[in-house]
Design a protein around this motif. Structure first.
Motif, PDB file in Angstrom:
ATOM      1  N   THR A  69       9.145  -6.032   5.173  1.00 33.69           N
ATOM      2  CA  THR A  69       8.970  -5.763   3.749  1.00 33.69           C
ATOM      3  C   THR A  69       7.749  -6.523   3.237  1.00 33.69           C
ATOM      4  N   GLY A  70       6.956  -5.857   2.420  1.00 35.52           N
ATOM      5  CA  GLY A  70       5.773  -6.504   1.886  1.00 35.52           C
ATOM      6  C   GLY A  70       5.065  -5.639   0.871  1.00 35.52           C
ATOM      7  N   THR A  71       3.951  -6.169   0.379  1.00 38.29           N
ATOM      8  CA  THR A  71       3.126  -5.470  -0.597  1.00 38.29           C
ATOM      9  C   THR A  71       1.824  -5.036   0.060  1.00 38.29           C
ATOM     10  N   VAL A  72       1.442  -3.770  -0.139  1.00 38.36           N
ATOM     11  CA  VAL A  72       0.239  -3.232   0.496  1.00 38.36           C
ATOM     12  C   VAL A  72      -0.996  -3.877  -0.131  1.00 38.36           C
ATOM     13  N   ALA A  73      -1.812  -4.475   0.713  1.00 33.34           N
ATOM     14  CA  ALA A  73      -3.054  -5.087   0.237  1.00 33.34           C
ATOM     15  C   ALA A  73      -4.198  -4.078   0.248  1.00 33.34           C
ATOM     16  N   GLU A  74      -4.290  -3.275   1.342  1.00 35.37           N
ATOM     17  CA  GLU A  74      -5.399  -2.332   1.450  1.00 35.37           C
ATOM     18  C   GLU A  74      -4.988  -1.170   2.346  1.00 35.37           C
ATOM     19  N   ARG A  75      -5.408   0.046   1.976  1.00 36.99           N
ATOM     20  CA  ARG A  75      -5.191   1.250   2.788  1.00 36.99           C
ATOM     21  C   ARG A  75      -6.542   1.754   3.262  1.00 36.99           C
ATOM     22  N   PHE A  76      -6.629   2.124   4.557  1.00 35.82           N
ATOM     23  CA  PHE A  76      -7.925   2.450   5.145  1.00 35.82           C
ATOM     24  C   PHE A  76      -8.103   3.925   5.485  1.00 35.82           C
ATOM     25  N   VAL A  77      -7.033   4.743   5.447  1.00 36.26           N
ATOM     26  CA  VAL A  77      -7.153   6.157   5.822  1.00 36.26           C
ATOM     27  C   VAL A  77      -6.442   7.023   4.788  1.00 36.26           C
ATOM     28  N   LYS A  78      -6.783   8.320   4.830  1.00 40.29           N
ATOM     29  CA  LYS A  78      -6.151   9.313   3.953  1.00 40.29           C
ATOM     30  C   LYS A  78      -5.924  10.593   4.748  1.00 40.29           C
ATOM     31  N   GLU A  79      -5.352  11.622   4.082  1.00 36.85           N
ATOM     32  CA  GLU A  79      -5.080  12.884   4.765  1.00 36.85           C
ATOM     33  C   GLU A  79      -6.358  13.483   5.349  1.00 36.85           C
ATOM     34  N   GLY A  80      -6.246  13.980   6.578  1.00 35.04           N
ATOM     35  CA  GLY A  80      -7.377  14.638   7.227  1.00 35.04           C
ATOM     36  C   GLY A  80      -8.286  13.712   7.999  1.00 35.04           C
ATOM     37  N   ASP A  81      -8.074  12.399   7.895  1.00 41.88           N
ATOM     38  CA  ASP A  81      -8.936  11.458   8.617  1.00 41.88           C
ATOM     39  C   ASP A  81      -8.535  11.409  10.090  1.00 41.88           C
ATOM     40  N   PRO A  82      -9.513  11.493  11.000  1.00 40.48           N
ATOM     41  CA  PRO A  82      -9.203  11.259  12.420  1.00 40.48           C
ATOM     42  C   PRO A  82      -9.084   9.763  12.679  1.00 40.48           C
ATOM     43  N   VAL A  83      -8.201   9.386  13.573  1.00 40.55           N
ATOM     44  CA  VAL A  83      -8.026   7.978  13.918  1.00 40.55           C
ATOM     45  C   VAL A  83      -8.008   7.832  15.430  1.00 40.55           C
ATOM     46  N   LYS A  84      -8.445   6.679  15.879  1.00 39.31           N
ATOM     47  CA  LYS A  84      -8.390   6.318  17.291  1.00 39.31           C
ATOM     48  C   LYS A  84      -7.277   5.295  17.499  1.00 39.31           C
ATOM     49  N   GLN A  85      -6.809   5.218  18.727  1.00 46.26           N
ATOM     50  CA  GLN A  85      -5.774   4.234  19.031  1.00 46.26           C
ATOM     51  C   GLN A  85      -6.272   2.831  18.673  1.00 46.26           C
ATOM     52  N   GLY A  86      -5.458   2.119  17.893  1.00 47.49           N
ATOM     53  CA  GLY A  86      -5.817   0.766  17.477  1.00 47.49           C
ATOM     54  C   GLY A  86      -6.476   0.683  16.122  1.00 47.49           C
ATOM     55  N   ASP A  87      -6.861   1.820  15.541  1.00 46.06           N
ATOM     56  CA  ASP A  87      -7.492   1.793  14.215  1.00 46.06           C
ATOM     57  C   ASP A  87      -6.505   1.271  13.173  1.00 46.06           C
ATOM     58  N   LEU A  88      -7.038   0.507  12.214  1.00 39.65           N
ATOM     59  CA  LEU A  88      -6.220  -0.079  11.159  1.00 39.65           C
ATOM     60  C   LEU A  88      -5.923   0.971  10.094  1.00 39.65           C
ATOM     61  N   LEU A  89      -4.635   1.124   9.773  1.00 36.86           N
ATOM     62  CA  LEU A  89      -4.205   2.084   8.758  1.00 36.86           C
ATOM     63  C   LEU A  89      -4.018   1.408   7.402  1.00 36.86           C
ATOM     64  N   LEU A  90      -3.362   0.254   7.412  1.00 35.81           N
ATOM     65  CA  LEU A  90      -3.201  -0.517   6.168  1.00 35.81           C
ATOM     66  C   LEU A  90      -2.866  -1.952   6.522  1.00 35.81           C
ATOM     67  N   THR A  91      -2.995  -2.844   5.531  1.00 36.05           N
ATOM     68  CA  THR A  91      -2.599  -4.246   5.678  1.00 36.05           C
ATOM     69  C   THR A  91      -1.688  -4.638   4.520  1.00 36.05           C
ATOM     70  N   LEU A  92      -0.777  -5.564   4.806  1.00 32.52           N
ATOM     71  CA  LEU A  92       0.097  -6.139   3.788  1.00 32.52           C
ATOM     72  C   LEU A  92      -0.418  -7.526   3.402  1.00 32.52           C
ATOM     73  N   ARG A  93      -0.062  -7.949   2.211  1.00 36.13           N
ATOM     74  CA  ARG A  93      -0.382  -9.308   1.816  1.00 36.13           C
ATOM     75  C   ARG A  93       0.336 -10.281   2.737  1.00 36.13           C
ATOM     76  N   ALA A  94      -0.386 -11.326   3.185  1.00 37.36           N
ATOM     77  CA  ALA A  94       0.165 -12.169   4.251  1.00 37.36           C
ATOM     78  C   ALA A  94      -0.122 -13.646   4.031  1.00 37.36           C
ATOM     79  N   ASP A  95      -0.235 -14.105   2.795  1.00 38.91           N
ATOM     80  CA  ASP A  95      -0.559 -15.504   2.535  1.00 38.91           C
ATOM     81  C   ASP A  95       0.483 -16.445   3.134  1.00 38.91           C
ATOM     82  N   GLU A  96       1.756 -16.164   2.902  1.00 39.65           N
ATOM     83  CA  GLU A  96       2.821 -17.037   3.406  1.00 39.65           C
ATOM     84  C   GLU A  96       2.852 -17.045   4.924  1.00 39.65           C
ATOM     85  N   LEU A  97       2.695 -15.877   5.529  1.00 40.90           N
ATOM     86  CA  LEU A  97       2.725 -15.796   6.989  1.00 40.90           C
ATOM     87  C   LEU A  97       1.518 -16.493   7.603  1.00 40.90           C
ATOM     88  N   LYS A  98       0.380 -16.397   6.960  1.00 35.93           N
ATOM     89  CA  LYS A  98      -0.799 -17.122   7.451  1.00 35.93           C
ATOM     90  C   LYS A  98      -0.569 -18.629   7.387  1.00 35.93           C
TER      91      LYS A  98
END
Length: 390
Positions: A69-98
């Motif tokens: 569970t978390g809050t989305v910090a950034e989204r990197f893709v949208k509908e129709g975008d091609p992706v490669k294995q390992g490409d970043l789709l989104l990140t969550l806020r991670a201050d506490e985990l860091k």
């Protein structure tokens, strides 16, 4: 004599005119016979095809979501975008985990760079003190034996030796616990790995090459496990799904070649092959699903793109061919045709072999070069004349 010659000439002219009149009459009668479409029986290659419309599908689709569970910090893709294995789709806020990872790493570094050296130094010092205590106890024991000192002095030296030995043993225990690969380091390493794993879960990455079909998330959204955020279709192994009329099921077999044309790119063709045939019939549509594997995936193909597939089910070289329009009263491999003979439609039974879309193979009953009538309005015995179809 002259009169007789004149009469003879007139008689000859009269006969000629009569003959011309009779010929003109017959020509007129023939001309009055209706013209019907006919074709010649020929020998050529016959290819049997099954044609059906289908669509491009991915061999698999993945519904992607987060593990924590978390809050989305950034989204990197949208509908129709091609992706490669390992490409970043989104990140969550991670201050506490860091912060947790930094704390765990700091504890590990403190062990390796401070506590372990200190423990090793203390162990070395305690061993030196033990050796010194042992030498002093031995010296006093020797003096006691010669009655040079009192027994109490030896006893004190023995007690100091015992204390030094206990201290050295304790220092050894501490040093062993802090040694490389020992319990203390393993615990701290596991804490670092756990913190890294938790932090990695804040990054959602593509697990294979694919195309983003849907995305249901925006920066700032609160997300949790079980919620589908993206749907990604594989693009490295697409295939064509074709529902084929069940009447053609007996013609189909795995491995048969096919040629496909996408409706969006009518000038482009790509090769495919029958991969599998569904074991059941769709009772509502009366079709069987056939999957075609694509020999070489074209860049322009997209998920759910409409495709017309022509599956080659059989080939016969140098077959005797009759147009399907000429066939009448077809029952299984038996049929009748009307053959044009002396401007008359003559019915003839034929035995059929391979059936094509426009032509069929004749196994018996016709020869190459004969003329068959393709018009459906003609009956056996009708007088007709040929109007050849190009």
């Amino acid at each position: 004599m002259a009169g007789s010659s004149l009469i003879a000439r007139r008689y000859s002219i009269t006969l000629g005119l009569i003959a011309l009149a009779i010929l003109a009459f017959f020509v007129w009668r023939i001309w009055q016979v209706p013209a019907v479409e006919v074709e010649r029986v020929e020998r050529a290659l016959l290819v049997q095809n099954v044609v059906a419309a289908g669509r491009v599908i991915a061999t698999s689709r993945a519904q992607v979501g987060v593990e924590i569970t978390g809050t989305v910090a950034e989204r990197f893709v949208k509908e129709g975008d091609p992706v490669k294995q390992g490409d970043l789709l989104l990140t969550l806020r991670a201050d506490e985990l860091k912060a947790r990872l930094a704390e765990a790493q700091a504890s590990l570094d403190n062990l390796r760079n401070s506590r372990r050296p200190q423990a090793m130094s203390a162990l070395e010092q305690s061993r030196l003190e033990l050796e010194q205590a042992q030498r002093e106890a031995q010296r006093r024991l020797d003096l006691v034996k010669t009655r040079s000192i009192a027994t109490e002095l030896y006893e004190k030296a023995a007690q100091a030796e015992a204390a030094a030995r206990a201290k050295a043993e304790q220092a050894g225990i501490v040093a062993d616990a802090l040694a490389p690969g020992a319990s203390e380091e393993r615990i701290l390493l596991e804490r670092v790995r756990a913190a890294e794993a938790a932090l990695n879960k804040t990054e959602l990455r593509a697990q294979f090459d694919g195309l983003v079909l849907t995305r249901e998330v925006e920066p700032g959204d609160q997300v949790q496990p079980g919620r589908v955020l993206f749907e990604i279709a594989r693009t490295d192994d697409a295939e064509v799904l074709v529902p084929v009329d069940e009447r053609n099921l007996g013609l189909l077999a795995v491995g048969q070649k096919a040629t496909c044309i996408a409706d969006a790119f009518p000038t482009e063709r790509f090769a495919a092959r029958v991969k599998s045939i569904a074991p059941a019939i769709d009772p509502q549509r009366g079709t069987v699903d056939v999957r075609l594997s694509i020999d070489q995936l074209a860049d322009y193909l997209r998920e759910d793109m409409t495709v017309t597939a022509t599956i080659t089910t059989a080939e016969v070289p140098n077959a005797t061919l009759v147009p399907n329009d000429a066939l009448r009263d077809v029952h299984g491999n038996s049929a009748n045709v009307l053959v044009l003979q002396l401007n008359k439609a003559v019915q003839r039974p034929v035995k059929l072999g391979l059936r094509g879309l426009t032509q069929s193979q004749v196994l018996d009953g016709l020869q190459a070069g004969e003329t068959v009538i393709t018009s459906s309005l003609v009956k056996a015995g009708d007088r007709v004349r040929a109007n050849y179809v190009d």
